[in-house]
Design a protein around this motif. Structure first.
Motif, short mmCIF file in Angstrom:
data_model
loop_
_atom_site.label_atom_id
_atom_site.label_comp_id
_atom_site.label_asym_id
_atom_site.label_seq_id
_atom_site.Cartn_x
_atom_site.Cartn_y
_atom_site.Cartn_z
N ASN A 140 -11.11 72.19 -62.96
CA ASN A 140 -10.80 70.81 -62.58
C ASN A 140 -11.65 69.79 -62.49
O ASN A 140 -10.90 69.01 -62.36
CB ASN A 140 -10.21 71.42 -60.79
N THR A 142 -13.65 68.59 -64.27
CA THR A 142 -14.07 67.68 -65.62
C THR A 142 -12.21 67.78 -66.49
O THR A 142 -12.76 66.76 -67.31
CB THR A 142 -14.86 68.67 -66.59
N THR A 143 -11.10 67.83 -65.46
CA THR A 143 -10.44 67.43 -66.32
C THR A 143 -10.44 65.84 -66.72
O THR A 143 -9.48 65.01 -67.73
CB THR A 143 -9.21 68.45 -65.38
N PRO A 144 -10.65 65.04 -65.58
CA PRO A 144 -10.09 63.47 -65.62
C PRO A 144 -10.90 62.92 -66.54
O PRO A 144 -10.91 62.44 -67.38
CB PRO A 144 -10.28 63.26 -64.65
N THR A 146 -12.43 65.24 -69.31
CA THR A 146 -12.82 65.27 -70.65
C THR A 146 -11.25 65.10 -71.45
O THR A 146 -10.32 64.94 -71.06
CB THR A 146 -12.53 67.02 -70.42
N LYS A 147 -11.06 65.28 -73.19
CA LYS A 147 -10.41 64.93 -73.62
C LYS A 147 -9.50 66.38 -73.75
O LYS A 147 -8.31 66.17 -73.49
CB LYS A 147 -10.82 64.80 -75.44
N TRP A 148 -10.22 66.99 -73.49
CA TRP A 148 -9.54 68.52 -72.99
C TRP A 148 -10.39 69.84 -73.14
O TRP A 148 -11.82 69.42 -72.60
CB TRP A 148 -9.67 69.23 -74.75
N ASN A 149 -10.03 70.75 -71.99
CA ASN A 149 -11.02 71.69 -71.82
C ASN A 149 -10.35 72.73 -71.40
O ASN A 149 -9.07 73.17 -71.69
CB ASN A 149 -11.89 71.39 -69.80
#
Lengths: 582, 212
Positions: A140, A142-144, A146-149
């Motif tokens: 959560n 790194t969600t904003p 990252t392109k995807w996690n």
């Protein structure tokens, strides 16, 4: 009989499993990295990623691991690696603080579209949500950025998730991907199938099939233009479309200006390369943005540092916007024709449909403005007559010594703008800088990564005295692994860019920009890195030559004028044609 | 429908400036964390979500989000593209209220004595098309399905009569001009994207844009 049967069964089983692999989640992860062509990893071990590091011990012949001194250094190094090489940068970090230390680099890579795969360790799955030691909600957080996690809690997911991660990181508009792997999945033993690379995800369209209608409309506008102007960004480099771009520019004869992320996509010396856009860009490209009749934006996103005030930006022009990311088209500047696609595909199609042309009168206008800028800004900066050295003359000397073939990595601030403005580049992937996020502390670690990404090139890290003090610990990485990075500190004993704004817009109230520095030469030497300091012009060129010709890493501190400003400048909130020369 | 002719856009800009209610429909993979990824697209821009519903769609494994916000066309269009950009999102549509059929479900708990004793309450319930879900000695729960104004009107009407509890669901909406997602999904599953895979929002395609 029994023995024979057993033998048959064993051989049979062997034949069947020749492509499968029995081992731990950690091993299958490293195997997957090798399948993806990874050779270099930047990382830092810790409790929750120890099984992966334990497996790594046996992979030393296949995977080179660079032990950084801080995870932020690790991710910036991976960014530098990715930007210099065009490959995906790989980072390892442990859970908790290890993972949170990646966040700045993730945000930087996200906004600058840098392909990364970050692997973080995580506490055992059964401890998730218990506030376990070094547990943090990495997904959560790194969600904003990252392109995807994805969080892996079962080793059986590792191969598929890793394959997806690489596919997502490098396809379409590239970006950072993070995989969080719980410790139980790292030690879980399984019989794993053959590794299969990913080339399709049903919910993800990296690029569309190009629609020829776009191209026709764009060509029509371009062919009818009297004063067309090309703006290009990093999209050309990310799309590996430098040749296609050059062909388009040369056929149409349209002057082309770059964002700092796009610099070097065509050589600085190309006759149609008219310079830099934006706040500290060149005079002509900024002023003439508001005079052109067709603006052709290629792989750039109209950042506010490029456009200045939007309601005074290119209002007279029809806009053609080529981009691989449909969310960028019409985001800041409305496109009259949006060409959605990979510029590696769209540019050749467009080149076919556009007329050969030479816009000599229009190009002459750029030259006129350029002459004014040379007289009023560039010459005084590159050939100063005062006692104090300027950052510009340092760059001029580097150009004279390297001839435009060096990879220049910059930090953030005045020196960054000066480097982007004055450095000569013959080759693509040579200007590595933190463009969108403006991350001070980026320069030194990114240069380490760039050296691994482009081992045959001279890599020069140009850094201010402020930015250097944000990540100086990476001198330790250089010391230990011998990355031959040339570190050039341009020391003006101020946080120069902030000071410049305080001077121009805050009545010279120099609030906390007066920064002191350690003895950088002694600091470097304490890491067994050769170092020198120059405070007189007479010694500058020789010192730079010594640095560049030195085998191995080298730190050179150059004392430059304290209160020099970077001009031209489009003050914040002003239109691009309101650019100031002083 | 939310159509867009980019070449003519500048002349019709005024049509798109005002804020109004939009229902955003998102087709996405059913994955942990995706709701957060979508929600932060709104919160990053300080946009309030008025109503949010997640549910299965007509296709197994594909989830459907209905998100209601009050914004201008331009803002909604950009939001839709940002949402669609997320890896696990297949498709995003956005529609004004006249382009959708929608419902919200409301539950009302009232004292059974009150209803038994006071005829007006019963009449109110008939008038608002409520149905009794549970009848107990002490209380009765009624349900009303309808638009916001309808469910709100009954709250107002019940206030004088001991409305013990009230709750309303998020909006669920069906796009009038939609043929469902089965055909669309086939295109998404093809390894090589076809020309028609994604509607070309940047070309003059009139009503076909953002329709299925």
């Amino acid at each position: 009989m029994e023995t024979a049967q057993e033998t048959i069964q064993q051989t049979g089983a062997k034949a069947e499993t020749s492509k499968t692999f029995k081992g731990t989640g950690s091993q299958v992860l490293l195997n997957g990295l090798i399948e993806e062509g990874v050779t270099t990893i930047f990382g830092y071990p810790g409790g929750a990623i120890m099984p992966i590091y334990d497996a790594l011990y046996d992979y030393a012949d296949k995977l080179e691991h660079i032990l950084v001194r801080h995870e932020q250094g690790g991710i910036h190094a991976a960014q530098g690696f990715a930007r210099a090489s065009g490959e995906v940068g790989v980072v390892f970090a442990t859970s908790g603080p290890g993972a949170t230390n990646l966040v700045t680099g993730l945000a930087d890579a996200q906004i600058d579209s840098t392909p990364l795969v970050c692997i973080t360790g995580q506490v055992f799955a059964h401890l998730l949500g218990t506030d376990a030691f070094q547990e943090t909600d990495v997904i959560n957080i790194t969600t904003p950025v990252t392109k995807w996690n994805y969080q892996v809690t079962d080793a059986k997911e590792i191969q598929e998730v890793l394959a997806k991660a690489f596919y997502i990181a490098k396809s379409g508009r590239p970006g950072p991907v993070l995989i969080d792997i719980t410790k139980n999945a790292q030690i879980q033993v399984e019989e794993f199938p053959e590794y299969i690379k990913c080339n399709h995800i049903r919910s993800y369209l990296p690029k569309p099939k190009v629609r020829i209608e776009y191209i026709e409309q764009a060509a029509e506008l371009i062919n009818s233009a009297k004063k067309p102007f090309i703006l290009f960004g990093q999209g050309v480099i990310l799309g590996k479309a430098e040749q296609e771009f050059k062909a388009f520019v040369e056929k149409t004869g349209i002057p082309a200006a770059w964002t700092i992320m796009g610099e070097g996509a065509i050589p600085t010396s190309h006759p149609l390369n008219v310079g830099m856009l934006g706040m500290h860009g060149n005079y002509g490209p900024n002023v003439l943005t508001n005079e052109c009749d067709v603006l052709i934006a290629i792989g750039m996103r109209f950042d506010d540092r490029v456009t200045g005030r939007l309601d005074k930006y290119a209002k007279q022009a029809k806009v053609v916007h080529l981009d691989i990311d449909p969310a960028e088209i019409d985001k800041n500047v409305k496109a009259d024709v949006g060409v959605w696609g990979d510029c590696k595909e769209t540019l050749p199609l467009l080149t076919n449909l556009v007329n050969e042309n030479k816009h000599e009168d229009w190009l002459a206008k750029f030259k006129e403005y350029n002459q004014q800028e040379i007289d009023q800004v560039i010459t005084p900066e590159l050939y100063p007559t005062g006692d104090e050295m300027t950052m510009g003359e340092v760059l001029r000397n580097i150009n004279e010594i390297c001839g435009g073939d060096a990879v220049i990595v910059t930090d953030v601030g005045q020196h960054q703008m000066v480097a982007c403005r004055y450095a000569k580049f013959n080759n693509t992937r040579s200007n590595i800088t933190s463009g969108g996020l403006g991350t001070m502390g980026f320069g030194l670690p990114a240069a380490i990564g760039a050296k691994y990404g482009a081992p045959d090139k001279t890599v020069i890290a140009i850094i201010g005295d402020g930015g250097f003090q944000m990540t100086p610990q990476e001198l330790g990485t250089i010391m230990q692994f011998g990355a031959a990075v040339k570190i050039l500190i341009l020391n003006n004993r101020f946080l120069g860019m902030v000071r410049q704004w305080q001077q121009l817009f805050h009545d010279k109230r120099y609030s906390f920009v007066n920064i002191t520095s350690p003895d950088f030469v002694a600091l470097a030497k304490s890491y067994y890195i050769e170092a020198a300091k120059v405070d007189e012009r007479a010694n500058l060129k020789a010192a730079l030559e010594t640095m560049i010709n030195h085998e191995g890493s080298y730190l050179l501190e150059v004392m430059v004028g304290r209160e020099n400003n970077v001009f031209p400048m489009v003050p914040q909130g002003m239109g691009v044609s309101e650019i100031r020369l002083k | 429908m939310s159509t867009e002719n980019t070449l003519e856009y500048k002349t019709t800009k005024a049509d798109f400036e005002g804020k109004q209610e939009y229902t955003i429909t998102v087709y996405a993979e059913n994955r942990i964390g995706l709701l957060n990824r979508i929600a932060i697209i709104f919160s990053k821009r300080k946009i309030n979500i008025e109503s949010l519903n997640t549910s299965p769609s007509e296709i197994d494994g594909i989830h459907r989000f209905n998100i209601v916000i009050q914004e201008s066309y331009e803002v909604v269009r950009k939001l839709a593209r940002q949402i669609e950009k997320q890896i696990e999102v297949l498709k995003v549509y956005f529609n004004t209220n006249d382009e959708i059929i929608w419902q919200e479900l409301a539950l009302y708990k009232v004292s059974t004595d009150e209803i038994a004793e006071r005829v007006t309450v019963e009449r109110l319930l008939r008038q608002y098309g409520a149905s009794a879900v549970v009848i107990r000695k002490d209380y009765t729960v009624f349900a009303v399905t309808g638009h916001r104004e309808e469910t709100d009107a009954l709250v107002k009407a019940l206030e004088p009569y001991e409305l013990i509890e009230f709750v309303r669901s998020a909006r669920v909406a069906i796009i009038k001009d939609s043929a469902g997602f089965h055909e669309k999904l086939k295109e998404f599953e093809a390894v090589e994207p076809g020309e028609e895979l994604v509607e070309n929002e940047f070309l003059d395609k009139g009503q076909k844009i953002f329709t299925m």
